[in-house]
Design a protein around this motif. Structure first.
Motif, PDB file in Angstrom:
ATOM      1  N   GLY A 134       3.768 -15.083  30.827  1.00  0.00           N
ATOM      2  CA  GLY A 134       3.663 -13.774  31.470  1.00  0.00           C
ATOM      3  C   GLY A 134       5.016 -13.071  31.504  1.00  0.00           C
ATOM      4  O   GLY A 134       5.102 -11.857  31.359  1.00  0.00           O
ATOM      5  N   THR A 135       6.077 -13.848  31.709  1.00  0.00           N
ATOM      6  CA  THR A 135       7.418 -13.256  31.725  1.00  0.00           C
ATOM      7  C   THR A 135       7.733 -12.656  30.355  1.00  0.00           C
ATOM      8  O   THR A 135       8.298 -11.560  30.251  1.00  0.00           O
ATOM      9  CB  THR A 135       8.484 -14.327  32.070  1.00  0.00           C
ATOM     10  OG1 THR A 135       8.046 -15.029  33.234  1.00  0.00           O
ATOM     11  CG2 THR A 135       9.839 -13.713  32.327  1.00  0.00           C
ATOM     12  N   ASP A 172       1.811  -5.258  35.896  1.00  0.00           N
ATOM     13  CA  ASP A 172       1.985  -6.711  35.942  1.00  0.00           C
ATOM     14  C   ASP A 172       0.686  -7.285  36.513  1.00  0.00           C
ATOM     15  O   ASP A 172       0.449  -7.262  37.719  1.00  0.00           O
ATOM     16  CB  ASP A 172       3.193  -7.060  36.828  1.00  0.00           C
ATOM     17  CG  ASP A 172       3.429  -8.566  36.916  1.00  0.00           C
ATOM     18  OD1 ASP A 172       2.496  -9.340  36.595  1.00  0.00           O
ATOM     19  OD2 ASP A 172       4.533  -8.974  37.332  1.00  0.00           O
ATOM     20  N   ALA A 232      -0.295 -10.394  36.154  1.00  0.00           N
ATOM     21  CA  ALA A 232      -0.189 -11.859  36.084  1.00  0.00           C
ATOM     22  C   ALA A 232      -1.171 -12.550  37.033  1.00  0.00           C
ATOM     23  O   ALA A 232      -1.705 -13.606  36.727  1.00  0.00           O
ATOM     24  CB  ALA A 232       1.236 -12.285  36.412  1.00  0.00           C
ATOM     25  N   GLN A 233      -1.392 -11.926  38.204  1.00  0.00           N
ATOM     26  CA  GLN A 233      -2.247 -12.572  39.210  1.00  0.00           C
ATOM     27  C   GLN A 233      -3.633 -11.938  39.253  1.00  0.00           C
ATOM     28  O   GLN A 233      -4.397 -12.197  40.182  1.00  0.00           O
ATOM     29  CB  GLN A 233      -1.575 -12.453  40.587  1.00  0.00           C
ATOM     30  CG  GLN A 233      -0.175 -13.058  40.605  1.00  0.00           C
ATOM     31  CD  GLN A 233       0.432 -13.135  41.987  1.00  0.00           C
ATOM     32  OE1 GLN A 233      -0.149 -12.701  42.968  1.00  0.00           O
ATOM     33  NE2 GLN A 233       1.629 -13.715  42.073  1.00  0.00           N
ATOM     34  N   SER A 238      -0.383 -13.227  32.800  1.00  0.00           N
ATOM     35  CA  SER A 238       0.130 -14.598  32.719  1.00  0.00           C
ATOM     36  C   SER A 238      -1.058 -15.543  32.722  1.00  0.00           C
ATOM     37  O   SER A 238      -2.013 -15.336  33.483  1.00  0.00           O
ATOM     38  CB  SER A 238       1.006 -14.906  33.941  1.00  0.00           C
ATOM     39  OG  SER A 238       1.174 -16.305  34.078  1.00  0.00           O
ATOM     40  N   LYS A 254      -3.142 -19.835  37.386  1.00  0.00           N
ATOM     41  CA  LYS A 254      -3.638 -18.455  37.457  1.00  0.00           C
ATOM     42  C   LYS A 254      -5.167 -18.449  37.323  1.00  0.00           C
ATOM     43  O   LYS A 254      -5.774 -19.444  36.929  1.00  0.00           O
ATOM     44  CB  LYS A 254      -3.014 -17.622  36.328  1.00  0.00           C
ATOM     45  CG  LYS A 254      -1.501 -17.449  36.479  1.00  0.00           C
ATOM     46  CD  LYS A 254      -1.167 -16.534  37.633  1.00  0.00           C
ATOM     47  CE  LYS A 254       0.255 -16.019  37.627  1.00  0.00           C
ATOM     48  NZ  LYS A 254       1.245 -16.915  38.242  1.00  0.00           N
TER      49      LYS A 254
HETATM   50  C1  LIG Z   1       3.399 -11.375  39.641  1.00  0.00           C
HETATM   51  C2  LIG Z   1       3.867 -12.263  38.519  1.00  0.00           C
HETATM   52  N1  LIG Z   1       4.514 -11.709  37.478  1.00  0.00           N
HETATM   53  C3  LIG Z   1       4.910 -12.443  36.426  1.00  0.00           C
HETATM   54  C4  LIG Z   1       4.686 -13.799  36.371  1.00  0.00           C
HETATM   55  C5  LIG Z   1       5.244 -14.575  35.228  1.00  0.00           C
HETATM   56  O1  LIG Z   1       4.287 -15.322  34.530  1.00  0.00           O
HETATM   57  P1  LIG Z   1       4.702 -16.663  33.772  1.00  0.00           P
HETATM   58  O2  LIG Z   1       4.930 -17.711  34.799  1.00  0.00           O
HETATM   59  O3  LIG Z   1       3.513 -16.935  32.899  1.00  0.00           O
HETATM   60  O4  LIG Z   1       5.914 -16.368  32.972  1.00  0.00           O
HETATM   61  C6  LIG Z   1       4.013 -14.417  37.429  1.00  0.00           C
HETATM   62  C7  LIG Z   1       3.700 -15.860  37.415  1.00  0.00           C
HETATM   63  O5  LIG Z   1       4.357 -16.709  37.827  1.00  0.00           O
HETATM   64  C8  LIG Z   1       3.588 -13.636  38.535  1.00  0.00           C
HETATM   65  O6  LIG Z   1       2.942 -14.176  39.567  1.00  0.00           O
END
Ligand SMILES: Cc1ncc(COP(=O)(O)O)c(C=O)c1O
Length: 374
Positions: free
Chosen positions: A66-67, A163, A165-166, A187, A192
């Motif tokens: 996700g990053t 974003d 991711a969640q 992500s 997740k």
């Molecule tokens: C809000 C949010 N953004 C970004 C990320 C980054 O995802 P990842 O851990 O897959 O790099 C996360 C997860 O940890 C997240 O909760």
């Protein structure tokens, strides 16, 4: 209660979630091993097509995390040193890390007290000539105020990155998050709502240009077939095994999110009469409860009471980004950050995951009630 009657309830349990589909996961994994193609093959392509269709976006590009999805999205928008990106100070560290990754300056602003999400008024107030984008985080799986955020971003002529991711599967006005902004970033971290068996992520967009740029940037900046590097890229692609795992799980995501909503409803109903501030609902949004986060002035006491009873809880997140120099760097921090500061002192995440048993749910409910009966 004696030690041996204590149940252990984890905050999340990816093993319990995956156990039910272990045969399908093992089969898909063996197929990839036997294929001899481990990077950017048919599994990634198939997952990208399926995920784009699931969210209702023209393009999906699989990434390593996700990053990486957020970092590539910002790079694709041409954001770099000298530029500023507005984001909520109450978020997971990686949202800010992505801004730092591209060499831009984070502008850390407040969230709405009820939704925990980026406050559109704070975005407007933080505007300046160097601001190129805002990142709306759909925190805890609850969509941010997209109508107002889009309106601010469009009127200020800056990009909106989501974003998500969640929030895989969450909807705003009946439409999937990730499809409102210029790019949406997901992500698939194992805990997740749609979790891989390792790290993975994805960018979605309706722009052909942006999708092609993200695709190039995730593989060193290569342009096939010549492999000429037009620009400096990264190594941030999704691998075949993770794509195969995600393709097994994607058809189950709606059912798994429904179950999460059911558990959240159970909690909200069971705790309605307690002096706890529960997640607010909103007719325009369909949240997916990546986390169930309650607020209370007695957070530390409730947390240790639950821990003593074997109920694991979390603080998402105890420190705002502006209080973490390693993430904030030389961020611009327009004040006030009233909601952000207060939230960090009061939030407590309760266990919630698809594979949670009825006994575990009841035990959490009983344990929270027991705290208030003391
Ligand atoms: C809000 C949010 N953004 C970004 C990320 C980054 O995802 P990842 O851990 O897959 O790099 C996360 C997860 O940890 C997240 O909760």
């Amino acid at each position: 209660m004696s030690e041996d009657t204590l149940l252990q309830v984890p905050l999340a349990d990816p093993l319990a979630d995956n156990r039910a589909i272990a045969d399908a996961l093992n089969g898909a994994c063996s197929k990839v091993i036997g294929s001899g193609r481990y990077i950017l093959g048919t599994e990634v392509e198939a997952f990208e097509r399926a995920f784009a269709e699931y969210v209702g976006s023209a393009f999906a590009i699989g990434t390593a995390s996700g990053t990486d999805a957020l970092t590539l999205a910002l790079l694709a928008l041409g954001i770099g040193p000298g530029d500023e990106v507005i984001l909520p100070s109450h978020t997971a560290g990686p949202t800010a890390a992505a801004v730092r990754n591209v060499g831009a300056t984070p502008v850390l602003v407040d969230v709405e007290d009820e939704s925990f999400n980026l406050d559109p008024r704070a975005v407007e107030q933080a505007m300046g000539p160097a601001v190129k984008a805002a990142i709306a985080v759909h925190l805890y799986g609850r969509p941010a105020n997209l109508e107002a955020l889009l309106s601010v971003c469009r009127s200020q002529r800056i990009a909106l990155v989501e974003d998500c991711a969640q929030a895989a599967g969450a909807k705003y006005d009946g439409r999937s998050v990730g499809t409102f902004g210029d790019l949406g970033c997901f992500s698939f971290y194992p805990t997740k709502n749609l979790g891989a068996i390792g790290d993975a992520g994805c960018v979605v967009t309706s722009s052909k240009d942006l999708s092609e740029r993200v695709k190039r940037l995730r593989t060193y900046g290569w342009t096939k077939p010549q492999f000429a590097e037009l620009e400096f890229g990264r190594c941030a692609r999704m691998d075949e095994i993770q794509a195969a795992m995600l393709s097994v799980k994607l058809p189950l995501l709606n059912e798994w999110n429904d179950r999460r909503r059911q558990i959240a409803d159970r909690y909200s109903h069971a705790f309605a009469d307690l002096p706890l501030n529960l997640p607010a609902t909103d007719d325009r949004t369909q949240p997916v409860y990546h986390l169930y986060v309650a607020r209370t002035g007695q957070r530390d006491q409730l947390e240790s009471f639950l821990m003593d009873r074997g109920v694991q809880t979390g603080r998402h997140y105890p420190y705002p980004i502006h209080a973490q120099p390693g993430l904030a760097g030389s961020a611009r921090i327009p004040k006030p950050l009233t909601a952000t500061e207060q939230i960090g002192l009061e939030i407590l995440s309760l266990p919630l995951f698809y594979g949670m048993t009825e006994t575990q749910i009841e035990y959490v409910v009983e344990s929270v009630h027991a705290f208030y009966k003391q």
